[in-house]
Design an enzyme around this catalytic site. Sequence first.
Site, PDB file in Angstrom:
ATOM      1  N   GLU A  45       0.821  -1.206   0.000  1.00  0.00           N
ATOM      2  CA  GLU A  45       0.000   0.000   0.000  1.00  0.00           C
ATOM      3  C   GLU A  45       0.860   1.264   0.000  1.00  0.00           C
ATOM      4  OE1 GLU A  45      -3.756   1.850   2.540  1.00  0.00           O
ATOM      5  OE2 GLU A  45      -2.274   0.613   3.556  1.00  0.00           O
ATOM      6  N   LYS A 118     -10.110   2.496  -2.193  1.00  0.00           N
ATOM      7  CA  LYS A 118     -10.278   1.930  -0.845  1.00  0.00           C
ATOM      8  C   LYS A 118     -11.581   2.405  -0.214  1.00  0.00           C
ATOM      9  CE  LYS A 118      -7.593   1.546   3.471  1.00  0.00           C
ATOM     10  NZ  LYS A 118      -6.291   1.889   4.085  1.00  0.00           N
ATOM     11  N   CYS A 155      -5.723  -2.788   2.426  1.00  0.00           N
ATOM     12  CA  CYS A 155      -5.389  -2.689   3.850  1.00  0.00           C
ATOM     13  C   CYS A 155      -6.589  -2.788   4.793  1.00  0.00           C
ATOM     14  CB  CYS A 155      -4.571  -1.426   4.115  1.00  0.00           C
ATOM     15  SG  CYS A 155      -3.616  -1.510   5.658  1.00  0.00           S
TER      16      CYS A 155
END
Length: 297
Positions: A45, A118, A155
């Site tokens: 990431e 995300k 993540c």
Amino acid sequence: MSKKEIVIGLIQQSNTANVEENKQKLARNITDCAAKGAELVVLQELHNSLYFCQTEDVGLFDLAETIPGPSTAFYGDLAKKHGVVLVTSLFEKRAAGLYHNTAVVFEKDGSMAGRYRKMHIPDDPGFYEKFYFTPGDLGFEPIQTSVGRLGVLVCWDQWYPEAARLMAMAGAELLIYPTAIGWDPRDDADEKNRQQQAWITIQRSHAVANGLPVVSVNRVGHEADPSNSSEGIQFWGNSFVCGPQGEVLAHTSSDREENLIVTANIQRSEDVRRIWPFFRDRRIENYAGITRRFLND
């Protein structure tokens, strides 16, 4: 039609404040993975820079780039040069004051196969991501590539079974998590172990629940807190790949930079889903409550 097996390269890397140096190191590692037979290469990431979300600083928005932009050109060229599908993680500037934490996937010819913004954004000490990132609005849609349909998440998405399930329901053939997670150096050894094991366990559980391989790529090394209000973050590495029954196929160390090459058998998902038909037995007519924040009665 997807290949039965995919050779995957995971790049676990430490970073510095010099973006160009980080990118050149990544270029060398991508070259190494391709030379070892990787067809799919996954980066961690926000790999271009330090993990800047330890503090809230408006000046750090200068790290963001448009998509397409300089970094997509750089990584697209690398994907084409080495003939690999490449999963990257970029700080996207969508418009003035509107930014995303965005994974961009490149096809072997260097073109952009797709992107994922995300969805789940944390706001914890040392991880002040809500200051920087707007939640994604592209949904949980797999990205079609020459090596298969990639369910790319990022993540903090790792902790949410809903995200993994929706990617699987949309036809993902493997789940991929670029990651930047680590310890507060002040935590004791037992707490550090609990956190790391929880992180591994939840992702293995996504593999089991959905009958899919999971690829998780984390960064490694210590990054100081620019505000000096904490002892920074010790990123714990431990990048890994597991199969559709949660079996760990390979993993890295907690304290070293590594390029890990792993072969994942996509056909095994079909075999596992035949003996564990979780999708067949889902009682979807009884799941309405899952769309509510909390059930009080």
